[in-house]
Write an enzyme that holds these catalytic residues in place. Structure first.
Site, PDB file in Angstrom:
ATOM      1  N   SER A 148       0.802  -1.229   0.000  1.00 16.43           N
ATOM      2  CA  SER A 148       0.000   0.000   0.000  1.00 16.43           C
ATOM      3  C   SER A 148       0.832   1.275   0.000  1.00 16.43           C
ATOM      4  CB  SER A 148      -0.928  -0.033   1.205  1.00 16.43           C
ATOM      5  OG  SER A 148      -1.633  -1.241   1.179  1.00 16.43           O
ATOM      6  N   ARG A 163       7.658   6.027  -4.229  1.00 13.68           N
ATOM      7  CA  ARG A 163       8.112   6.654  -2.986  1.00 13.68           C
ATOM      8  C   ARG A 163       7.423   5.981  -1.808  1.00 13.68           C
ATOM      9  NH1 ARG A 163       3.876  10.332  -4.129  1.00 13.68           N
ATOM     10  NH2 ARG A 163       5.008  11.171  -5.892  1.00 13.68           N
ATOM     11  N   ASP A 201      -3.917  -1.682  -1.628  1.00 15.27           N
ATOM     12  CA  ASP A 201      -5.014  -2.068  -0.724  1.00 15.27           C
ATOM     13  C   ASP A 201      -6.382  -1.554  -1.204  1.00 15.27           C
ATOM     14  OD1 ASP A 201      -4.279   0.534  -0.134  1.00 15.27           O
ATOM     15  OD2 ASP A 201      -4.149   0.276   2.029  1.00 15.27           O
TER      16      ASP A 201
HETATM   17  C1  BGC Z   1      -0.441   5.003   0.023  1.00 20.40           C
HETATM   18  C2  BGC Z   1      -1.503   4.267  -0.782  1.00 20.40           C
HETATM   19  C3  BGC Z   1      -2.400   3.455   0.132  1.00 20.40           C
HETATM   20  C4  BGC Z   1      -2.959   4.333   1.234  1.00 20.40           C
HETATM   21  C5  BGC Z   1      -3.862   3.578   2.193  1.00 20.40           C
HETATM   22  C6  BGC Z   1      -1.085   5.766   1.157  1.00 20.40           C
HETATM   23  O1  BGC Z   1      -0.088   6.341   1.963  1.00 20.40           O
HETATM   24  O2  BGC Z   1       0.288   5.880  -0.792  1.00 20.40           O
HETATM   25  O3  BGC Z   1      -0.885   3.442  -1.753  1.00 20.40           O
HETATM   26  O4  BGC Z   1      -3.429   2.900  -0.640  1.00 20.40           O
HETATM   27  O5  BGC Z   1      -1.893   4.913   1.966  1.00 20.40           O
HETATM   28  O6  BGC Z   1      -3.210   2.541   2.814  1.00 20.40           O
END
Ligand code: BGC
Length: 525
Positions: A148, A163, A201
């Site tokens: 995620s 990142r 996610d």
């Molecule tokens: C991430 C996402 C993720 C979200 C929720 C963010 O910081 O960049 O990819 O889906 O958090 O978990």
């Protein structure tokens, strides 16, 4: 009086008017469109290579792992084929030092170890029987990897890290394929597990919600409001103007887009900014990025409140936590108030004061103290919910489903601690949606924000299933192609794409296998 007036002033800094909401929805549309046209934009709008939704009939046992903001979960999911599933999982907190490890292998080695522990604990027999197989490829466990963080996806099982967010900071991993990083560590442990699919996610949440909603569910969006925030939705392929590298099945005419809306308006064209927002941003691992997330998600809300309240306690003109009976409540004790913010919202004044004691060591706070604290916490939470409504409104409007007579309910799967536990978070989102032009109170009633519990694990298992089938079908196709290659003469040379190949296979009597392959590609099962 001074306390009440100052509290009101601070609360007003977090208010967002209905006019502002409408302006923000227009800004979201424009940044979202830009993200579908080019790379390197504020809203990444990442194509996921997932081009169809499940219908609830999928079956089988799949592994899934989920590296979220705080925990690492390893699960196995038994899909029963009737929109139900059984999930078995282990959850461990990711050790703090690994979140900022020097080498990527330190973190990914830890993840692989957890998978080994899980397999021993829950799938020992299958695990041993696979280990003893000679043809291991046939019997390998397929694993869906929910990762995620922003990733540039290059195929269903390939993606390089753009990142880190949510406090992780391992520069060594940036630009690397996270599936390879995990597979390498699994291989070091000789585990019969193949990383078959990489999934955000939010994508998992969208798929899981579609699976449980069954046929006719037509979920539009999967959203996370937890440690971080993000959303993934279904977009028409014709609207994705930037190039999508590599192979994907275009038969549905749609693809799930991972918006990475945490980075909506990094340029601060429209987002509200208090001094506390700016201070917090500067101290994060990714200053200037994910600025929307830093105003909405659970990792930051408590910190915003803490800083606001701290400034109030430093103000000599204010009585906050300084009454005669609470002389020990100086600002030194107001250090970590995240959990108290949430409970301050949920409970009455007596209980709230009890929480201030229990969580923050602030003894004998006055009723006025507790009320001021509640007002600030409430304002920060309410701003988060109204901000959260912006991408939801924009995506619902852009989908056109409100004017589609066949879509009476517009289903949205949500997961994450804020969505699930923050008092009235979803209600405040509905209220904001009703204020958006083109949605209004009637439209808002048709939008359903349904909790998709364990969404990311189940969704990852579903994608692992699709990926495993695609892989199998590809080997069937390759085997057929190998046979075709053995036919003398040049008449098969032109069979280069799947349809032509199927025609050639007819000639050799292998039509059945490829027919199945083609049918499965189209039907997702
Ligand atoms: C991430 C996402 C993720 C979200 C929720 C963010 O910081 O960049 O990819 O889906 O958090 O978990």
């Amino acid at each position: 009086m001074a306390l009440e007036a100052e509290t009101k002033r601070i609360v007003s800094l977090f208010e967002l008017s209905d006019d502002w909401l409408n302006k923000a929805v227009r800004e979201y549309h424009s940044q979202a469109d830009e993200g579908l046209r080019s790379e390197g934009t504020s809203l990444s709008q990442i194509p996921t290579y997932v081009t169809a939704l499940p219908n609830g009939k999928e079956k089988g046992v799949y592994l899934a792992v989920d590296l979220g903001g705080t925990n690492f979960r390893v699960c196995s999911v038994r899909l029963n084929g009737d929109s139900t599933f059984k999930l078995t999982y282990n959850k461990v907190a990711v050790p703090k030092e690994l979140m900022t490890a020097e080498k990527a292998e330190h973190l990914f080695g830890f993840l692989a170890k957890q998978i080994e522990i899980f397999m021993h604990e829950h799938h020992k027999d299958e695990f041993e029987s696979i280990r003893s197989q000679t043809n291991k490829d046939e019997e390998i466990f397929h694993l869906g990897f929910t990762f995620s963080y922003p990733v540039k996806q290059l195929a269903i099982n390939k993606g390089t890290l753009i990142r880190w967010t949510k406090g992780f900071d391992i520069p060594d991993a940036i630009g690397k394929d996270v599936c390879v990083l995990l597979q390498t560590e699994l291989d070091k442990l000789h585990l019969p597990v193949r990383v078959a699919a990489l999934v955000n996610d939010t994508v998992g949440t969208l798929l899981a919600r579609s699976y449980t909603a069954g046929e006719g569910g037509h979920t539009l969006l999967g959203a996370i409001f937890g440690t971080g925030t993000n959303g993934a939705y279904i977009e028409k392929l014709s609207n994705i103007k930037k190039p999508i590298e590599g192979e994907y099945d275009d038969s549905t005419g749609e693809m799930i887009i991972n918006t990475e809306w945490g980075s909506f308006d990094n340029q601060l064209n429209i987002l509200p900014s208090t001094t506390w927002d700016s201070e917090i941003d500067k101290e994060t691992v990714n200053p200037g990025y994910h600025v929307f997330e830093k105003r909405v998600s659970g990792m930051f809300l408590g910190e915003i409140v803490r800083r606001a309240v701290l400034d109030m306690t430093k103000n000599d003109q204010l009585s906050l936590f300084k009454d005669a009976n609470s002389s020990s409540n100086d600002w030194h004790s107001t250090t970590d108030i995240g959990p108290a913010v949430w409970s301050a919202e949920a409970v009455g004044p007596g209980q709230r004061r009890h929480e201030l004691e229990g969580t923050l060591d602030i003894y004998s706070s006055s009723l006025e103290d507790a009320q001021a604290f509640k007002a600030i916490a409430g304002a920060v939470g309410r701003r988060a919910a109204r901000l959260a409504a912006v991408p939801i409104a924009a995506i619902v409007l852009q989908s056109g489903r409100l004017s589609d007579a066949n879509s009476s309910i517009i289903d949205i799967g949500v997961d994450g601690s804020l969505a699930e536990y923050y008092p009235s978070f979803r209600e405040m989102i509905y209220e904001a949606l009703a204020a958006v032009d083109g949605i209004g109170p009637e439209g808002a009633k048709r939008i359903r924000l349904g909790i998709a519990k364990d969404g990311s694990g189940v969704g990852a298992a579903l994608i692992a299933l699709v990926a495993a089938r695609m892989e199998k079908n590809r080997s069937v196709a390759n085997a057929a192609k190998r046979k075709l290659d053995q036919v003398p003469g040049g008449f098969l040379d032109s069979f280069t794409n799947p349809q032509q190949l199927a025609l050639g296979v007819t000639v050799l009597g292998a039509l059945t296998a490829v027919g199945l392959w083609w049918a499965r590609r189209r039907n997702f099962v």
